[in-house]
Design an enzyme around this catalytic site. Structure first.
Site, PDB file in Angstrom:
ATOM      1  N   TRP A 293      -2.644   0.447 -16.223  1.00  0.00           N
ATOM      2  CA  TRP A 293      -2.898  -1.020 -16.389  1.00  0.00           C
ATOM      3  C   TRP A 293      -3.257  -1.660 -15.346  1.00  0.00           C
ATOM      4  O   TRP A 293      -4.443  -2.791 -15.262  1.00  0.00           O
ATOM      5  CB  TRP A 293      -2.756  -1.445 -18.347  1.00  0.00           C
TER       6      TRP A 293
ATOM      7  N   ASP B 282      -0.789  -9.543 -17.320  1.00  0.00           N
ATOM      8  CA  ASP B 282      -1.356  -9.277 -18.331  1.00  0.00           C
ATOM      9  C   ASP B 282      -0.401  -8.805 -19.210  1.00  0.00           C
ATOM     10  O   ASP B 282       0.709  -7.028 -18.974  1.00  0.00           O
ATOM     11  CB  ASP B 282      -1.519  -7.277 -17.903  1.00  0.00           C
TER      12      ASP B 282
ATOM     13  N   LYS C 132      -1.156  -4.664 -29.730  1.00  0.00           N
ATOM     14  CA  LYS C 132       0.083  -3.990 -29.795  1.00  0.00           C
ATOM     15  C   LYS C 132       0.826  -4.538 -31.057  1.00  0.00           C
ATOM     16  O   LYS C 132       1.423  -3.483 -31.394  1.00  0.00           O
ATOM     17  CB  LYS C 132       0.092  -4.044 -28.057  1.00  0.00           C
TER      18      LYS C 132
END
Ligand SMILES: *Cc1c(COP(=O)(O)O)cnc(C)c1O
Length: 370
Positions: A104, A174, A198
């Site tokens: 990511w 993030d 999530k």
């Protein structure tokens, strides 16, 4: 109700049962409203309440101070890979520093390069993103526009537990895959963003927590819907927000506060679950080989390999038959990934642990027989 399996999916992921039950109970008519949350106007008093309460809950849970704005965005965390540099980097001469700890972070840096100068301050590629740098290993640029990190690398299963001191540049994080899983020292950050699907709810809403002074960096040449100021000024409603996703986020916040003991309680719960699995890895004599280094491993995504791909397939097939689903690792890492977010019950992790122990035992027996 049809029987529920234990869902180890990396996202969208398991939700707290009480949240699903409340959403079901209120599906046809919100109390006092007479309409489903799926039907109400985003300008209605009912949604005013939902939005205000959800923001208040986030402020309370995370301890977000008055110098920060909280906004709800769409486009997932992936759009933040672009919005962050569009708002904080575009048109500036300094570079943005990216710490690459997994897939990511790498993806975020790639998007930022479209907007301005990017300096890679650390890259874990050489060791296949199995760990995190120490403060002295992070080579920051002269005066970074901001520093971007990923608090939990969902695919590799690598998580910052203690953030090193990175100086004065605004820290952008993030937090998609560990948001609301533990307390955050918000004051250390300039901007925190996280998609909800999530730990915090369902796909469709992305939360951004932005220190107010950073909003001055956005330029009037930005498309309106990509400018953070638009969402701050319009209270997250410049257009139709994802009403249902905000509603679910609000219910998850309430569940964390009222049932799980807030973020401290949530963190203890999550650490205890992760320990159940890492203890098996550590005692397996290498049969279950963890991907992440022990000092960096994630409480959210437990990644490991078995001695062969054939055994991994056998392991997941048997697991599925036991109601333990979506354990296959991401193709870039391979092996197994058990995502054990907030809503994964201890019973699910215990069932996985028992399967791991039994499977290893069965292999030892078959080796002895053969
Ligand atoms: C899932 C995830 C993303 C991507 O989120 P989308 O909402 O699908 O864009 C980004 N970063 C991290 C850390 C993630 O876990």
């Amino acid at each position: 109700m049809p029987e529920r399996v234990f869902n180890f999916s990396p996202g969208p992921a398991v939700l707290p049962l009480p949240v699903l039950e409340q959403a079901r109970d209120e599906m046809l008519a919100l109390p006092g409203v007479g309409m489903s949350v799926l039907e109400i106007s985003h300008r209605s008093p009912a949604f005013d309440r939902i939005l205000e309460e959800t923001i208040a809950s986030l402020r309370e849970l995370l301890g977000v101070g008055a110098d920060y704005e909280i906004v709800f965005l769409q486009g997932g965390a992936s759009l933040q890979f672009s919005m962050v540099p569009m708002n904080l980097l575009r048109g500036r001469s300094e570079k943005a520093d990216y710490v690459l700890t997994g897939t990511w972070g790498v993806t975020a840096a790639k998007e930022a390069r479209r907007e301005g100068g990017v300096h890679v301050a650390w890259d874990g590629k050489a060791s296949n993103y199995d760990g995190l740098p120490t403060a002295s290993e992070i080579a920051l640029s002269e005066r970074p526009s901001y520093i971007h990190i990923t608090s939990n690398e969902t695919i590799q299963g690598v998580q910052w537990k203690q953030l090193p001191d990175l100086g004065d540049a605004p820290l952008v994080c993030d937090c998609s895959s560990d948001f609301l899983s533990r307390p955050i020292d918000v004051e250390r950050y300039g901007l925190i963003y996280a998609c909800a699907q999530k730990n915090a709810g369902i796909a469709g809403v992305t939360v951004a927590i932005i220190r107010r002074d950073l909003l001055e960096r956005s330029s009037d040449t930005l498309p309106k819907m990509l400018d953070y100021r638009t969402f701050v000024e319009a209270g997250s409603r410049p257009n139709t927000p994802p009403v249902f996703a905000v509603y679910i986020l609000g219910l998850v916040c309430r569940w964390i506060r009222d049932t799980m003991g807030g973020l401290k309680g949530m963190a203890a719960h999550n650490a205890a679950k992760a320990k159940l699995l890492y203890d098996v890895l550590d005692a397996s004599g290498g049969f279950y080989a963890g991907h992440a280094r022990p000092d960096c491993r994630s409480d959210m995504n437990v990644t490991f390999r078995l001695p062969s791909e054939a055994l991994e397939n056998e392991f997941t097939t048997l697991a599925t038959a036991l109601g333990l689903v979506d354990l296959k690792g991401h193709r870039s890492v391979g092996g197994i990934r058990a995502s054990i977010y907030n809503a994964m019950p201890v019973a699910g992790v215990e069932a996985l642990r028992d399967h791991m122990l039994a499977f290893m035992e069965s292999q030892a027996v078959s080796r002895a027989d053969g």
